[in-house]
Design an enzyme around this catalytic site. Structure first.
Site, PDB file in Angstrom:
ATOM      1  N   LYS A 257       0.870  -1.376   0.082  1.00  0.00           N
ATOM      2  CA  LYS A 257       0.016   0.057  -0.003  1.00  0.00           C
ATOM      3  C   LYS A 257       0.969   1.225  -0.053  1.00  0.00           C
ATOM      4  O   LYS A 257       0.492   1.996  -0.657  1.00  0.00           O
ATOM      5  CB  LYS A 257      -0.997   0.139   1.150  1.00  0.00           C
ATOM      6  CG  LYS A 257      -2.110  -1.226   1.429  1.00  0.00           C
ATOM      7  CD  LYS A 257      -2.992  -1.063   2.418  1.00  0.00           C
ATOM      8  CE  LYS A 257      -3.539  -2.538   2.359  1.00  0.00           C
ATOM      9  NZ  LYS A 257      -4.349  -2.628   3.441  1.00  0.00           N
ATOM     10  N   ARG A 258       1.856   1.124   0.731  1.00  0.00           N
ATOM     11  CA  ARG A 258       2.837   2.375   0.925  1.00  0.00           C
ATOM     12  C   ARG A 258       3.508   2.971  -0.275  1.00  0.00           C
ATOM     13  O   ARG A 258       3.815   3.982  -0.451  1.00  0.00           O
ATOM     14  CB  ARG A 258       3.827   2.353   2.146  1.00  0.00           C
ATOM     15  CG  ARG A 258       4.907   1.393   1.883  1.00  0.00           C
ATOM     16  CD  ARG A 258       5.947   1.062   2.935  1.00  0.00           C
ATOM     17  NE  ARG A 258       6.769  -0.031   2.352  1.00  0.00           N
ATOM     18  CZ  ARG A 258       6.455  -1.110   2.671  1.00  0.00           C
ATOM     19  NH1 ARG A 258       5.337  -1.507   3.361  1.00  0.00           N
ATOM     20  NH2 ARG A 258       7.242  -2.286   2.435  1.00  0.00           N
TER      21      ARG A 258
END
Ligand code: GLU
Length: 487
Positions: A257-258
């Site tokens: 996600k990051r």
């Protein structure tokens, strides 16, 4: 299996719609539509702790933007509804099916409390630490179970996996897989809150919804023997499994996600076109026979053959996606392009200029709309450029020659009334011929002076047309001034 192919996209509304989710949805859609089958949406919201408000809307929005039209789903009940698991749970169906397994000896009630479970040994499976249940409650007599149930002792229902023998299942990509039953934990089917686990609900629902092909990420491969045992315990036909390869980032780590471009909406926000994202994601793990790369959704439906899905991990390469987006921009009709480009142009350019001309100039030079800024910001304001830029080996220019040419041409440009590209080009061409120069010898310093850039969309005269007479002359004079100062 006979009849129509039925696939489902079964997202859990726990956050954004990730690239991996979208790829599953695409392949499920392709597999169904390639054969004229049905594509179904089922919302898997049984994990109330991970539920995120608004996540279901993101799912619908994403599918719509991606062009994936479902045949059945929460808003289109064709007799297999409800299509939302929390609503299905209310009908009591999961509990009923779990009890059927208890009757058959394929599942059992477990009353162990947190403390007891915490004292059990743990094992690392797929990087996650899980408690291996020791079948303690399997030893309870029927009466003991009934007593506890009547007394309201909290319980879960677990799958009863044998300690001997093996289980084999088939995956269309990974082939036949056999595991020792002793390796299968007695996973929870019904949780203490009465909700089914994903592990149980996916099997029951896929069966009840007559799903023929179960397509999902290969992180579910290790649980498939347990699902297969559930199908067998019920006496149901096991669907065709297609487990998809992992998607990694450039460093071969699971796309996280990051990383900032892991979700569809992040990518849209970065200026990518929905069609290009869809096209690119479809190729993460699959390629057609002729290795073609640019496809519309309809073309992909036609070409898609899940036997050609690659088993090795696919790398999400933002550079490749940018390239593909650029191809879509080049192919886009001008009016649509202009409509989409205008807000980006307006953000950078506040002077009165011919925006349509600028859009024409940048159309083939950008890969994503936000690239427009760096392409055109020199039109708004002359950048503080390096004087070394006047030196160009091939054009045989240097600072001295540039100064001479600019000084020479300035009066001509001051006299020139018509600042259209054509008229300017003619005027400068006559000057060049008269002097016996090569084009670049004049146009290079001129473009440098009016743009302050080494590379620009459009040549010197196109830029001057956009800037207009006053600003063009002002910039040429600045060039002359700075060159004189240097020499
Ligand atoms: N709800 C599961 C997920 O979002 C679906 C997996 C599946 O397709 O079975 O990962």
């Amino acid at each position: 299996m006979e009849g129509k192919i039925r696939t489902r996209f079964a997202p859990s509304p726990t956050g954004k719609m990730h690239v991996g989710n979208l790829r599953s949805a695409l392949y499920e859609y392709f597999i169904a539509k390639h054969e004229g089958g049905e594509f179904i949406i089922r919302i898997e919201d049984t994990d109330q702790e991970r539920f995120m408000e608004g996540a279901t809307e993101i799912i619908y929005r994403t599918l719509e933007k991606a062009g994936l039209i479902h045949d059945e789903g929460p808003d289109k009940d064709k007799g297999y509804g409800p299509y939302v698991q929390s609503e299905r749970q209310k009908t009591g169906l999961y509990m009923e099916y779990a009890k059927e397994l208890v009757e058959k000896g394929e599942a059992y009630y477990c009353f162990c409390d947190k403390e007891r479970l915490a004292s059990l040994k743990t094992e690392v499976v797929d990087g996650k630490e899980i408690t291996v249940y020791d079948k303690h409650c399997l030893g309870l007599s029927k009466e003991e179970v009934e007593e506890k149930l009547a007394a309201g002792v909290p319980f879960v229902i677990r799958q009863n996996n044998p300690k001997e023998g093996t289980t084999t299942f088939h995956d269309e990509l990974y082939g036949d897989i056999t595991v020792e039953n002793a390796e299968l934990d007695d996973m929870i089917l019904i949780k203490s809150d009465g909700f089914p686990t994903y592990n149980f609900a996916n099997v029951v629902d896929d069966h009840l919804m007559k799903i023929t092909h179960v397509v999902r990420g290969n992180e579910y491969l290790s649980s498939s023997p347990k699902y297969t045992r559930l199908y067998q315990a019920f006496g149901w036909e096991v669907p065709t499994y297609v487990h998809l390869p992992l998607i990694t980032d450039e460093n071969h780590k699971k796309l996280a996600k990051r990383s900032g471009h892991a979700s569809f909406e992040d990518l849209l926000g970065q200026g990518f076109l929905a069609e290009a994202i869809v096209n690119y994601i479809a190729l993460l793990g699959w390629s057609p026979e002729d290795n073609r790369e640019i496809f519309s959704l309809e073309e992909m439906v036609k070409e898609f053959d899940y036997h050609r899905i690659n088993k090795s991990p696919s790398v999400f390469d933002i550079v490749k996606l940018k390239w593909m987006n650029g191809e879509y921009l080049k192919a886009m009709d001008f009016d649509t392009f202009y409509q989409m480009a205008e807000p980006y142009l307006k953000e950078v350019i506040h002077h009165n200029m011919d925006f349509k001309k600028i859009a024409e100039m940048v159309k083939t030079r950008i890969e994503v709309f936000p690239d427009i800024k760096e392409q055109v910001d020199f039109l708004e304001e002359l950048p503080d450029y390096h004087m070394e830029m006047y030196i160009h080996k091939k054009m045989k220019t240097n600072k001295e020659s540039s100064l001479e040419v600019l000084k020479d041409i300035l009066p001509l440009l001051e006299k020139q009334e018509d600042y259209s590209n054509n008229a300017l080009y003619q005027a400068i061409s006559s000057y060049i011929t008269e002097k016996g120069y090569k084009n670049g010898y004049v146009l290079w310093p001129l473009r440098t002076a009016v743009s302050g850039k080494q590379s620009t969309p459009g040549g010197a005269t196109e830029i001057m047309e956009l800037l207009g007479k006053d600003e063009s002359l002002r910039r040429i004079r600045i060039g002359i001034g700075r060159l004189s100062h240097e020499l």
